[in-house]
Enzyme design. Structure first.
Site, mmCIF file in Angstrom:
data_model
loop_
_atom_site.group_PDB
_atom_site.id
_atom_site.type_symbol
_atom_site.label_atom_id
_atom_site.label_comp_id
_atom_site.label_asym_id
_atom_site.label_seq_id
_atom_site.Cartn_x
_atom_site.Cartn_y
_atom_site.Cartn_z
ATOM 1 N N ARG A 5 -12.677 89.128 36.014
ATOM 2 C CA ARG A 5 -11.637 87.863 36.623
ATOM 3 C C ARG A 5 -12.437 86.631 37.139
ATOM 4 O O ARG A 5 -11.634 86.117 37.970
ATOM 5 C CB ARG A 5 -10.716 88.014 37.010
ATOM 6 C CG ARG A 5 -9.963 89.280 36.411
ATOM 7 C CD ARG A 5 -9.036 88.533 35.397
ATOM 8 N NE ARG A 5 -7.918 89.098 34.401
ATOM 9 C CZ ARG A 5 -8.958 91.247 33.875
ATOM 10 N NH1 ARG A 5 -9.835 91.225 33.500
ATOM 11 N NH2 ARG A 5 -7.517 91.480 33.163
ATOM 12 N N SER A 39 -0.880 89.460 34.742
ATOM 13 C CA SER A 39 -1.247 90.357 36.387
ATOM 14 C C SER A 39 -1.622 88.888 37.682
ATOM 15 O O SER A 39 -2.181 88.100 37.043
ATOM 16 C CB SER A 39 -3.033 91.132 36.441
ATOM 17 O OG SER A 39 -2.514 91.839 35.509
ATOM 18 N N GLU A 79 -5.001 86.228 41.404
ATOM 19 C CA GLU A 79 -5.905 86.243 40.504
ATOM 20 C C GLU A 79 -5.670 85.195 39.865
ATOM 21 O O GLU A 79 -5.670 84.376 38.981
ATOM 22 C CB GLU A 79 -5.339 87.207 39.270
ATOM 23 C CG GLU A 79 -5.912 87.017 37.735
ATOM 24 C CD GLU A 79 -5.559 87.788 36.931
ATOM 25 O OE1 GLU A 79 -5.410 86.955 35.813
ATOM 26 O OE2 GLU A 79 -5.468 88.834 36.789
HETATM 27 N N1 EPU Z 1 -0.049 101.750 37.560
HETATM 28 C C1 EPU Z 1 0.765 102.207 38.320
HETATM 29 N N2 EPU Z 1 1.600 101.188 38.353
HETATM 30 C C2 EPU Z 1 2.045 99.803 38.456
HETATM 31 C C3 EPU Z 1 1.084 99.818 37.025
HETATM 32 C C4 EPU Z 1 -0.004 100.500 37.347
HETATM 33 O O1 EPU Z 1 0.674 103.336 39.599
HETATM 34 O O2 EPU Z 1 2.701 99.597 38.516
HETATM 35 C C5 EPU Z 1 -1.457 102.659 37.723
HETATM 36 C C6 EPU Z 1 -1.389 102.896 35.982
HETATM 37 O O3 EPU Z 1 -0.511 104.318 35.981
HETATM 38 C C7 EPU Z 1 -2.992 103.024 35.560
HETATM 39 C C8 EPU Z 1 -3.605 101.891 36.400
HETATM 40 O O4 EPU Z 1 -2.724 102.120 36.972
HETATM 41 O O5 EPU Z 1 -3.077 104.286 36.187
HETATM 42 C C9 EPU Z 1 -4.148 100.907 35.904
HETATM 43 O O6 EPU Z 1 -2.980 100.488 34.701
HETATM 44 P P1 EPU Z 1 -3.128 99.932 34.263
HETATM 45 O O7 EPU Z 1 -3.653 100.260 32.640
HETATM 46 O O8 EPU Z 1 -1.767 98.397 33.544
HETATM 47 O O9 EPU Z 1 -3.916 98.344 33.858
HETATM 48 P P2 EPU Z 1 -4.265 97.486 35.261
HETATM 49 O O10 EPU Z 1 -5.811 97.770 36.038
HETATM 50 O O11 EPU Z 1 -2.866 96.956 35.742
HETATM 51 C C10 EPU Z 1 -5.659 95.593 34.034
HETATM 52 C C11 EPU Z 1 -5.692 94.846 34.006
HETATM 53 C C12 EPU Z 1 -5.078 93.758 32.886
HETATM 54 C C13 EPU Z 1 -5.267 94.096 31.931
HETATM 55 C C14 EPU Z 1 -5.346 95.692 31.980
HETATM 56 C C15 EPU Z 1 -5.306 96.554 30.916
HETATM 57 C C16 EPU Z 1 -6.438 93.480 36.123
HETATM 58 C C17 EPU Z 1 -6.270 92.643 37.562
HETATM 59 N N3 EPU Z 1 -5.807 93.402 35.080
HETATM 60 O O12 EPU Z 1 -4.310 95.891 34.277
HETATM 61 O O13 EPU Z 1 -4.583 92.144 32.575
HETATM 62 O O14 EPU Z 1 -4.310 94.573 30.423
HETATM 63 O O15 EPU Z 1 -6.308 95.798 33.137
HETATM 64 O O16 EPU Z 1 -7.223 96.027 30.327
HETATM 65 O O17 EPU Z 1 -7.130 93.692 36.262
HETATM 66 C C18 EPU Z 1 -4.161 89.979 33.233
HETATM 67 O O18 EPU Z 1 -4.706 89.941 33.468
HETATM 68 O O19 EPU Z 1 -3.270 89.118 33.235
HETATM 69 C C19 EPU Z 1 -3.739 91.619 32.781
HETATM 70 C C20 EPU Z 1 -2.718 91.647 32.657
#
Ligand code: EPU
Length: 337
Positions: A162, A237, A333
């Site tokens: 990012r 995010s 972000e």
């Molecule tokens: N998780 C939780 N609780 C929550 C949300 C997530 O426990 O409320 C846990 C999930 O269970 C999982 C882990 O966190 O084990 C990761 O969750 P997820 O796969 O939803 O991905 P993320 O790391 O929360 C990132 C990006 C997203 C992108 C997804 C998929 C960032 C800041 N965000 O989210 O990007 O879609 O991975 O690659 O890196 C964005 O930038 O706007 C965005 C949506």
């Protein structure tokens, strides 16, 4: 180019915040952009693309340039790959859909990311194991003060998680006008390793998916977790996933052996901010119209008439609780104005 006064930006930012631009102009061509810059470069300017990665906490006392440059073209191609150029005002997801129709691979995992093409390099958009930098060739940008056109190739952009030069030393200096991407025409390299994607593909029985299958699966996952900005204002995010040192990581894992994490290097780990925020008790909570999404705690939402200030206060409160509870600082972000 008519310049509008006191224009509401409610429908031009995905949080749906009702802030105003003191002056506002829509830019349809590069010539118009140069003309506006020539006369306005010394006055305060604010560059607006798709409005999907910003939180407005006050009216904008500047000339807002709404970049609406359109067009997708092929720069070059051979049997196996194609280089395309998309203008900054093209909607990112529509570009992905257009490429999928031609069976061009490389950005299918980046389906349904809100925002416009011009903003994609600024934060090196990424999802489900793919980042823009993986397909990025170059972008053309106009220097606001000198109006010189400059092409930034991939190494020039200093891409990171990012991150890019456009958030660091070149911040606010350029307007990105177009982006070139290298896509595959056959033997597509599929990216299926991201946990949630792998699981969903398996459940759908897609062992040898096409790029279109991957796009549909990503769209399904995103729809199940991330709110549609047309129905519930949000900016994806709100925070970045924090990168923490080994000591901090070990103390989190000791207290919460179930915590999800990614290894960044031997001494650095990334813990999902969504998990930290959920553990801090904010998932699904609502303070007036400012809230935290109930299916993904990383997303702040506007339930109707939240002001940018109220959302920002909520963000700061979350940041403080996470800091107090885990000793981890989560940084936004989105761009906060
Ligand atoms: N998780 C939780 N609780 C929550 C949300 C997530 O426990 O409320 C846990 C999930 O269970 C999982 C882990 O966190 O084990 C990761 O969750 P997820 O796969 O939803 O991905 P993320 O790391 O929360 C990132 C990006 C997203 C992108 C997804 C998929 C960032 C800041 N965000 O989210 O990007 O879609 O991975 O690659 O890196 C964005 O930038 O706007 C965005 C949506």
């Amino acid at each position: 180019m008519p310049i509008e006064a006191d224009k509401s930006l409610k429908h031009l930012n995905t949080f749906g915040i009702d802030c105003k631009a003191r002056r506002f102009v829509t830019i349809k061509t590069k010539e118009d952009l140069k003309a506006v810059l020539a006369t306005e470069k010394d006055k305060p300017l604010f560059i607006l693309g798709g409005g999907s990665n910003m939180l407005l906490t006050k009216d904008i006392d500047a000339l807002v340039l709404h970049i609406d440059l359109k067009g997708i073209s092929v720069v070059s191609e051979n049997e196996s790959e194609v280089i395309i150029e998309a203008q900054a005002g093209e909607n990112w997801h529509q570009l992905v859909q257009y490429c999928l129709k031609q069976d061009w691979g490389g950005i299918e995992n980046l389906s349904l990311i809100p925002g416009n093409v011009g903003a994609a390099p600024i934060q090196n958009i990424g999802a489900y194991g793919v980042e823009l930098q993986d397909v990025f060739v170059s972008c053309e940008a106009l220097h606001i003060v000198t109006q010189e056109e400059k092409r930034f190739f991939r190494p020039d952009c200093q891409f990171g998680y990012r991150e890019s030069i456009f958030k660091k030393e070149a911040k606010g200096a350029y307007i990105i006008t177009s982006v070139q991407l290298r896509l595959s025409k056959k033997e597509h390299l599929l990216h299926m390793h991201y946990g949630a994607l792998q699981k969903e593909l398996k459940e759908r029985g897609l062992e040898n998916p096409t790029i279109q299958d991957i796009a549909e699966t990503v769209i399904q996952i995103r729809k199940s977790k991330l709110p549609d900005p047309n129905q519930l204002g949000n900016s994806g995010s709100f925070f970045k996933n924090p990168v923490i040192d080994l000591d901090t990581f070990q103390s989190v894992i000791k207290a919460h052996p179930e915590a999800p994490f990614y290894e960044v290097s031997a001494t650095e780990y990334k813990i999902p901010a969504g998990w930290l925020i959920e553990k801090a008790g904010y998932k699904g909570r609502r303070f007036g119209d400012a809230g935290v999404h109930d299916k993904q705690a990383l997303v702040l939402v506007n339930h109707g008439n939240a002001t940018g200030k109220e959302l920002w206060e909520l963000a700061l409160r979350i940041q403080q609780t996470v800091k107090d509870q885990f000793g981890i600082f989560i940084s936004p972000e989105v761009n906060v104005y």
